[in-house]
Design an enzyme around this catalytic site. Structure first.
Site: not given
Length: 281
Positions: A89-92, A188, A195, A227-228, A256-257
């Site tokens: 799942i994309e973090s933003k 990113c 990151d 990251h993954e 982040r966020g």
């Protein structure tokens, strides 16, 4: 000018790097899943024959909703997404999704937990464990350092800043040890923003060259990947170059966020990551 076709990574149309209008009521359509296999193809990995098991542990620090009387509730949340799920799942998008609860009225914590679990399962394509703890329950978090050798104290010259697996070497008698570094930095995949994280390697096998491992980890410094994907790349490179009998790799990325992501990959179920936050989280 290069005429090479850019590799697809699945986040081309994600909200990353784009202006986004914040919504403040329940909006599951904000979640943006990304197929893991697109980047795993680069590593020669097959979905039905992965060399690892594990999970992506997410910690969320900015979750709030309204109770049925309109009073805000604030909570910490933790999500565990299995590494064998077809999608990450994309973090933003997850940040935007969680923020969309801000003006949503919910009966209780269990309702919110069930809603989030249902949506994350649909996005990831696999079971996702969700735990939500309101601050009224006084949850505690503690940082710790891995029980092992910190590579950062090594004195050495470094001049390689793109992943270079040929820096990895192992030789000699079999050892069991844990090596770690706080010097991990990547960027990113979409925005290029930095990151930061700690990376831990726990293994049983021929002794790894510590200077080579540190140089290798620093070589991610200008590399663009999620990251993954970075953790899976490290796992696969060490497995191929050093041939450990058992291997676990995990990272503790700074937040982040309002989110931090902690991918964990291991060759054996009995080889676990240490508990506790990284001090910068």
């Amino acid at each position: 000018m290069s005429t090479d076709t850019p590799r697809l990574h699945g986040a081309e149309s994600s909200p990353l790097g784009r202006p986004a209008a914040y919504r403040d009521t329940y909006a599951p359509d904000l979640l943006f899943p990304i197929e893991r296999q697109l980047k795993r193809d680069e590593l020669g990995l097959k979905a039905d024959d992965l060399p690892f098991i594990g999970e992506d542990l997410w910690n969320a620090y900015e979750l709030s909703w309204l109770d049925l009387r309109g009073k805000p509730v604030v909570a910490l949340a933790q999500f565990r997404v299995p590494a064998n799920s077809p999608r990450l799942i994309e973090s933003k998008s997850l940040k935007l999704y969680l923020n969309a609860y801000n003006q949503q009225r919910c009966a209780d914590v269990g309702t919110v937990q069930a809603m989030i679990a249902c949506d994350l399962v649909a996005a990831a394509g696999a079971a996702v464990a969700v735990r939500i703890t309101p601050l009224t329950q006084r949850p505690q978090r503690s940082s710790s350092y891995p029980q092992g050798f910190c590579l950062d104290q090594l004195e050495l010259d470094i001049d390689t800043y793109e992943p270079a697996p040929d820096l990895l070497h192992a030789h000699g008698s079999e050892v069991s040890e844990t090596l770690y570094s706080h010097l991990l930095k990547s960027n990113c995949l979409v925005t290029g923003q930095p990151d930061w994280g700690m990376l831990v390697v726990r293994y049983t096998g021929p002794a790894m060259d510590r200077a080579g491992l540190l140089r290798y980890l620093v070589s991610f410094r200008t590399h663009n990947e999620f990251h993954e994907q970075c953790v899976e790349r490290v796992f696969c490179d060490i497995l191929a170059r050093c041939r450990p009998r058992e291997l676990a790799v995990w990272a503790r990325y700074t937040r982040r966020g309002g989110l931090d992501i902690n991918p964990f990959r291991t060759s054996h179920a009995g080889l676990q990551a240490d508990e506790g936050m990284e001090v910068r989280q």
